[in-house]
Design an enzyme around this catalytic site. Structure first.
Site, PDB file in Angstrom:
ATOM      1  N   ASP A  29      35.155  80.446 -10.725  1.00 47.38           N
ATOM      2  CA  ASP A  29      33.780  79.955 -10.805  1.00 47.38           C
ATOM      3  C   ASP A  29      32.901  80.793  -9.873  1.00 47.38           C
ATOM      4  O   ASP A  29      33.289  81.118  -8.741  1.00 47.38           O
ATOM      5  CB  ASP A  29      33.716  78.470 -10.411  1.00 47.38           C
ATOM      6  CG  ASP A  29      32.390  77.829 -10.812  1.00 47.38           C
ATOM      7  OD1 ASP A  29      32.406  76.974 -11.716  1.00 47.38           O
ATOM      8  OD2 ASP A  29      31.344  78.191 -10.227  1.00 47.38           O
ATOM      9  N   ASN A  85      32.864  68.081 -17.346  1.00 44.51           N
ATOM     10  CA  ASN A  85      31.566  67.416 -17.459  1.00 44.51           C
ATOM     11  C   ASN A  85      31.164  67.443 -18.927  1.00 44.51           C
ATOM     12  O   ASN A  85      31.167  68.499 -19.549  1.00 44.51           O
ATOM     13  CB  ASN A  85      30.519  68.139 -16.609  1.00 44.51           C
ATOM     14  CG  ASN A  85      30.865  68.100 -15.135  1.00 44.51           C
ATOM     15  OD1 ASN A  85      31.275  67.065 -14.609  1.00 44.51           O
ATOM     16  ND2 ASN A  85      30.716  69.228 -14.450  1.00 44.51           N
ATOM     17  N   GLN A  92      26.666  68.618 -17.347  1.00 45.74           N
ATOM     18  CA  GLN A  92      27.190  69.817 -18.028  1.00 45.74           C
ATOM     19  C   GLN A  92      26.077  70.837 -18.206  1.00 45.74           C
ATOM     20  O   GLN A  92      25.028  70.522 -18.771  1.00 45.74           O
ATOM     21  CB  GLN A  92      27.790  69.449 -19.389  1.00 45.74           C
ATOM     22  CG  GLN A  92      28.414  70.655 -20.090  1.00 45.74           C
ATOM     23  CD  GLN A  92      29.088  70.310 -21.419  1.00 45.74           C
ATOM     24  OE1 GLN A  92      29.042  69.165 -21.866  1.00 45.74           O
ATOM     25  NE2 GLN A  92      29.700  71.307 -22.031  1.00 45.74           N
ATOM     26  N   HIS A  98      34.920  73.328 -21.086  1.00 45.35           N
ATOM     27  CA  HIS A  98      35.619  73.934 -19.951  1.00 45.35           C
ATOM     28  C   HIS A  98      36.135  72.875 -19.014  1.00 45.35           C
ATOM     29  O   HIS A  98      35.581  71.787 -18.912  1.00 45.35           O
ATOM     30  CB  HIS A  98      34.718  74.917 -19.194  1.00 45.35           C
ATOM     31  CG  HIS A  98      33.435  74.328 -18.690  1.00 45.35           C
ATOM     32  ND1 HIS A  98      32.336  74.143 -19.499  1.00 45.35           N
ATOM     33  CD2 HIS A  98      33.066  73.878 -17.456  1.00 45.35           C
ATOM     34  CE1 HIS A  98      31.344  73.623 -18.791  1.00 45.35           C
ATOM     35  NE2 HIS A  98      31.764  73.436 -17.550  1.00 45.35           N
ATOM     36  N   HIS A 100      37.107  72.411 -14.986  1.00 46.93           N
ATOM     37  CA  HIS A 100      37.091  72.934 -13.627  1.00 46.93           C
ATOM     38  C   HIS A 100      38.448  72.606 -13.013  1.00 46.93           C
ATOM     39  O   HIS A 100      38.903  71.465 -13.074  1.00 46.93           O
ATOM     40  CB  HIS A 100      36.016  72.238 -12.776  1.00 46.93           C
ATOM     41  CG  HIS A 100      34.617  72.447 -13.253  1.00 46.93           C
ATOM     42  ND1 HIS A 100      33.736  73.299 -12.622  1.00 46.93           N
ATOM     43  CD2 HIS A 100      33.936  71.898 -14.290  1.00 46.93           C
ATOM     44  CE1 HIS A 100      32.563  73.250 -13.247  1.00 46.93           C
ATOM     45  NE2 HIS A 100      32.654  72.409 -14.252  1.00 46.93           N
TER      46      HIS A 100
HETATM   47  P1  AMP Z   1      29.276  72.563 -15.785  1.00 43.65           P
HETATM   48  O1  AMP Z   1      28.229  71.927 -14.950  1.00 43.65           O
HETATM   49  O2  AMP Z   1      30.510  71.714 -15.895  1.00 43.65           O
HETATM   50  O3  AMP Z   1      28.767  73.035 -17.121  1.00 43.65           O
HETATM   51  O4  AMP Z   1      29.759  73.810 -14.955  1.00 43.65           O
HETATM   52  C1  AMP Z   1      29.479  75.126 -15.281  1.00 43.65           C
HETATM   53  C2  AMP Z   1      30.131  75.978 -14.220  1.00 43.65           C
HETATM   54  O5  AMP Z   1      30.093  77.316 -14.643  1.00 43.65           O
HETATM   55  C3  AMP Z   1      29.446  75.908 -12.842  1.00 43.65           C
HETATM   56  O6  AMP Z   1      30.383  75.497 -11.860  1.00 43.65           O
HETATM   57  C4  AMP Z   1      28.971  77.342 -12.618  1.00 43.65           C
HETATM   58  O7  AMP Z   1      29.065  77.742 -11.272  1.00 43.65           O
HETATM   59  C5  AMP Z   1      29.915  78.123 -13.504  1.00 43.65           C
HETATM   60  N1  AMP Z   1      29.384  79.405 -13.965  1.00 43.65           N
HETATM   61  C6  AMP Z   1      28.176  79.637 -14.541  1.00 43.65           C
HETATM   62  N2  AMP Z   1      28.039  80.946 -14.842  1.00 43.65           N
HETATM   63  C7  AMP Z   1      29.197  81.552 -14.458  1.00 43.65           C
HETATM   64  C8  AMP Z   1      29.675  82.890 -14.494  1.00 43.65           C
HETATM   65  N3  AMP Z   1      28.946  83.896 -15.002  1.00 43.65           N
HETATM   66  N4  AMP Z   1      30.913  83.145 -14.017  1.00 43.65           N
HETATM   67  C9  AMP Z   1      31.662  82.147 -13.515  1.00 43.65           C
HETATM   68  N5  AMP Z   1      31.282  80.858 -13.451  1.00 43.65           N
HETATM   69  C10 AMP Z   1      30.063  80.566 -13.912  1.00 43.65           C
END
Ligand code: AMP
Length: 112
Positions: A29, A85, A92, A98, A100
């Site tokens: 992440d 999420n 989300q 995805h 985490h």
């Molecule tokens: P969510 O809120 O569950 O949709 O989480 C999305 C996650 O994606 C967050 O923890 C972000 O930090 C992560 N994220 C967004 N863009 C990138 C990226 N380019 N590379 C790695 N992680 C990312």
């Protein structure tokens, strides 16, 4: 609209990839919330948990097997947390299914 995770799958943007097979991708992440914070995704584009169909059940099961394999590889013997999420109330941000995978510290329960 193409999501940032699809761009990572297609190598249009970089990511620190820790595991890949024909169905799954695991990468770090970009804003880690724990010493270990990985994002586990299917290569198939499924926006949210609500979009999982019966045809995806083996794929989703595979993702959990991948998490167990990665946890062993990283030595997360003390445990880790898996979070997904779904939708706006859960916060989300990326509309590509995805999980985490958070580890390397202890976590409170219930979550915020
Ligand atoms: P969510 O809120 O569950 O949709 O989480 C999305 C996650 O994606 C967050 O923890 C972000 O930090 C992560 N994220 C967004 N863009 C990138 C990226 N380019 N590379 C790695 N992680 C990312």
């Amino acid at each position: 609209m193409t999501t940032v995770f699809k761009k990572i799958i297609d190598r249009q943007i970089p990511a620190k990839i820790v595991y890949e097979d024909d169905q799954a991708l695991v990468f770090e992440d970009i804003h880690p919330q724990a010493p270990v914070h990985l994002i586990v995704i299917p290569k198939k584009e499924i926006p949210t948990v609500n979009d999982i169909t019966e045809a995806d059940e083996a794929l989703v099961g595979h993702l959990f097997g991948v998490m167990a394999k990665v946890a062993r590889q990283l030595g997360l013997a003390g445990g880790y947390r898996v979070v997904t999420n779904c939708g706006p109330d859960a916060g989300q941000e990326v509309m590509h299914l995805h999980f985490h995978m958070l580890g390397g510290r202890t976590f409170d329960w219930p979550p915020g």
